[in-house]
Scaffold this motif. Structure first.
Motif, short mmCIF file in Angstrom:
data_model
loop_
_atom_site.label_atom_id
_atom_site.label_comp_id
_atom_site.label_asym_id
_atom_site.label_seq_id
_atom_site.Cartn_x
_atom_site.Cartn_y
_atom_site.Cartn_z
N ALA A 112 -18.79 11.10 -28.31
CA ALA A 112 -19.86 10.13 -28.01
C ALA A 112 -19.26 8.73 -27.97
O ALA A 112 -18.22 8.46 -28.57
N ALA A 113 -19.95 7.85 -27.26
CA ALA A 113 -19.52 6.45 -27.23
C ALA A 113 -20.02 5.70 -28.45
O ALA A 113 -19.62 4.56 -28.70
N THR A 114 -20.93 6.32 -29.22
CA THR A 114 -21.52 5.61 -30.37
C THR A 114 -21.34 6.40 -31.67
O THR A 114 -21.33 7.63 -31.67
N VAL A 151 -18.30 12.18 -22.61
CA VAL A 151 -18.61 11.01 -23.43
C VAL A 151 -20.12 10.81 -23.33
O VAL A 151 -20.64 10.52 -22.26
N SER A 152 -20.83 11.03 -24.44
CA SER A 152 -22.28 10.86 -24.45
C SER A 152 -22.66 9.41 -24.73
O SER A 152 -21.86 8.65 -25.28
N MET A 153 -23.90 9.07 -24.41
CA MET A 153 -24.48 7.75 -24.70
C MET A 153 -23.69 6.61 -24.05
O MET A 153 -23.50 5.55 -24.64
N CYS A 154 -23.24 6.84 -22.81
CA CYS A 154 -22.45 5.81 -22.13
C CYS A 154 -23.27 4.61 -21.68
O CYS A 154 -22.71 3.55 -21.40
N PHE A 155 -24.58 4.77 -21.55
CA PHE A 155 -25.40 3.70 -20.96
C PHE A 155 -26.41 3.09 -21.92
O PHE A 155 -27.18 2.22 -21.54
N MET A 178 -5.46 12.39 -25.19
CA MET A 178 -5.43 13.66 -25.93
C MET A 178 -5.04 14.82 -25.02
O MET A 178 -4.57 15.86 -25.47
N GLY A 179 -5.30 14.66 -23.69
CA GLY A 179 -4.94 15.71 -22.74
C GLY A 179 -6.09 16.25 -21.91
O GLY A 179 -5.91 17.24 -21.19
N CYS A 180 -7.26 15.62 -21.99
CA CYS A 180 -8.37 16.07 -21.14
C CYS A 180 -8.03 15.77 -19.67
O CYS A 180 -7.44 14.74 -19.37
N SER A 181 -8.43 16.66 -18.78
CA SER A 181 -8.15 16.48 -17.35
C SER A 181 -9.27 15.74 -16.63
O SER A 181 -9.06 15.18 -15.57
N GLU A 182 -10.46 15.82 -17.18
CA GLU A 182 -11.62 15.20 -16.52
C GLU A 182 -12.53 14.63 -17.60
O GLU A 182 -12.64 15.19 -18.69
N LEU A 183 -13.19 13.52 -17.26
CA LEU A 183 -14.18 12.93 -18.17
C LEU A 183 -15.54 13.02 -17.53
O LEU A 183 -15.68 12.73 -16.35
N SER A 184 -16.55 13.41 -18.30
CA SER A 184 -17.91 13.39 -17.77
C SER A 184 -18.68 12.31 -18.53
O SER A 184 -18.78 12.34 -19.76
N LEU A 185 -19.20 11.34 -17.76
CA LEU A 185 -19.87 10.18 -18.35
C LEU A 185 -21.34 10.50 -18.53
O LEU A 185 -22.10 10.61 -17.57
N GLY A 186 -21.76 10.68 -19.78
CA GLY A 186 -23.11 11.15 -20.06
C GLY A 186 -24.10 10.01 -20.27
O GLY A 186 -23.89 9.13 -21.10
N ASP A 187 -25.20 10.07 -19.50
CA ASP A 187 -26.35 9.20 -19.78
C ASP A 187 -27.37 10.09 -20.49
O ASP A 187 -28.35 10.53 -19.92
N THR A 188 -27.12 10.32 -21.76
CA THR A 188 -27.82 11.34 -22.54
C THR A 188 -29.33 11.15 -22.55
O THR A 188 -30.08 12.13 -22.51
#
Ligand code: HMG
Ligand code: MG
Length: 313
Positions: A112-114, A151-155, A178-188
């Motif tokens: 999470a971003a928070t 990544v949750s709570m991005c907005f 850390m080695g992640c290949s893709e990031l998903s930006l979550g507007d939870t």
């Protein structure tokens, strides 16, 4: 009318990868547990409609998410579905062990971003959660798995309010390092708007993160999910998370409702002449079938409109 008129916009990506999350993000939020054979059939039908990346379930604590406690059984039932990407959520090494035993080839860790949401969703501070994920990503990569990082709570965050772009950039960089290949930006909780999408993706790109590494994950709580998706496409993102029929939410974020409905996304992409490989008719059939199982209509506008058009003949 079963298809919109096509008007190609050459400034947008020529094709989009739809990362279908209905079986995981959708069904984790149901008040009752959907029977495992219905989940397996749902995923088979989604695949039949042309979705090639389907997040199937989560190998999390069954005490935290009883709706997905059947993850091992579900994956065994999907053994025969070939040529399909079936990522699953994994929070810790215990989850990775289960996922590997189930023959999973792709996983997602979910930060999470928070601070507040990290504690509510993972019972860990942000740093503790990242420390929990690090060995998971290392071991998964060693075993040849592909790893996504959410990544949750991005907005915005219902407890903390504003979430500065640089806070999201910090967590994103740590997941990539850390080695992640893709990031998903979550507007939870669905509070983002298109200008914010441009600002966030601009901030990530300025920090050296490539557009090919980014996906967007919009919930439709405030009706902004499709507008936000178009904003992400405008800046070059081409992987979009969506949920068949608009199922979804998060049991640990009160105000989260369903994700962007896959049908609403496909309708817009069809109109823009952007390839997805999805058969909208079959997808709508699948969501109507699932809505009948859940005993309530789909919130998707496109499912509702196409079902009404069919009924009218
Ligand atoms: P905890 O209680 O701090 O950890 O939970 P624990 O290690 O004390 O474990 C508690 C119990 O669960 C123990 O059992 C463990 O063995 C067991 P007991 O000893 O009490 O009998 N356990 C497990 N069992 C099976 N598989 C496992 C596992 N791990 C522990 N993997 C934990 C910490 C991280 C486990 C917990 O907080 C958890 O599972 N959280 C998951 C929450 C979740 O799934 N949230 C929804 C997904 S995120 C989301 O929806 C957002 C997203 O869509 C993006 C967006 O919209 O922003 C991705
Ligand atoms: Mg979500």
């Amino acid at each position: 009318m079963s298809m919109p008129d096509r008007h190609r916009r050459t400034d947008l990506p020529a094709s989009v990868t739809i990362y279908e999350v209905g079986a995981r993000d959708g069904l984790q939020n149901e008040a009752t547990v959907v029977p495992v054979e219905v989940k397996a059939e749902f995923i088979r039908r989604l695949a039949g409609a042309g979705l090639s990346t389907i997040e199937a379930t989560s190998f999390v604590s069954p005490k935290w998410v009883p709706q997905l406690a059947d993850a091992d059984d579900l994956m065994a039932r999907l053994d025969s579905v070939h040529d399909l990407r079936l990522p699953v959520l994994v929070p810790n090494l215990a989850g990775l062990e289960r996922a590997l035993a189930a023959g999973v080839r792709e996983i997602a860790v979910f930060a999470a971003a928070t601070e507040t949401f990290s504690r509510r969703n993972l019972n860990r501070s942000l740093d503790e959660a990242l420390d929990m994920f690090a060995p998971v990503v290392v071991e998964a990569t060693r075993a040849g798995l592909w790893v996504r990082g959410y990544v949750s709570m991005c907005f915005g965050d219902p407890w903390e309010g504003r979430v500065p772009v640089q806070q999201v950039v910090g967590v994103s960089r740590r997941l990539l390092e850390m080695g992640c290949s893709e990031l998903s930006l979550g507007d939870t909780t669905g509070v983002g708007t298109p200008g914010h999408v441009h600002a966030l993706i601009g901030g990530l790109v300025a920090a050296g993160i490539g557009l090919k590494q980014l996906a967007v994950h919009f919930h439709d709580t405030y009706g902004q999910a499709l507008a936000n998706t178009l904003a992400a496409l405008e800046v070059g993102v081409s992987t979009v998370d969506a949920s068949a029929g608009g199922l979804g939410g998060c049991p640990f974020a009160r105000s989260a409702t369903g994700n962007l409905a896959t049908e609403d996304l496909v309708w817009m992409l069809n109109g823009l002449g952007i390839e997805t490989g999805v058969d909208l008719r079959q997808l709508v059939d699948t969501s109507l079938w699932m809505a009948a199982h859940l005993g309530r209509p789909s919130p998707s506008r496109v499912v509702t409109a196409l079902a009404a058009a069919r009924a009218a003949g």
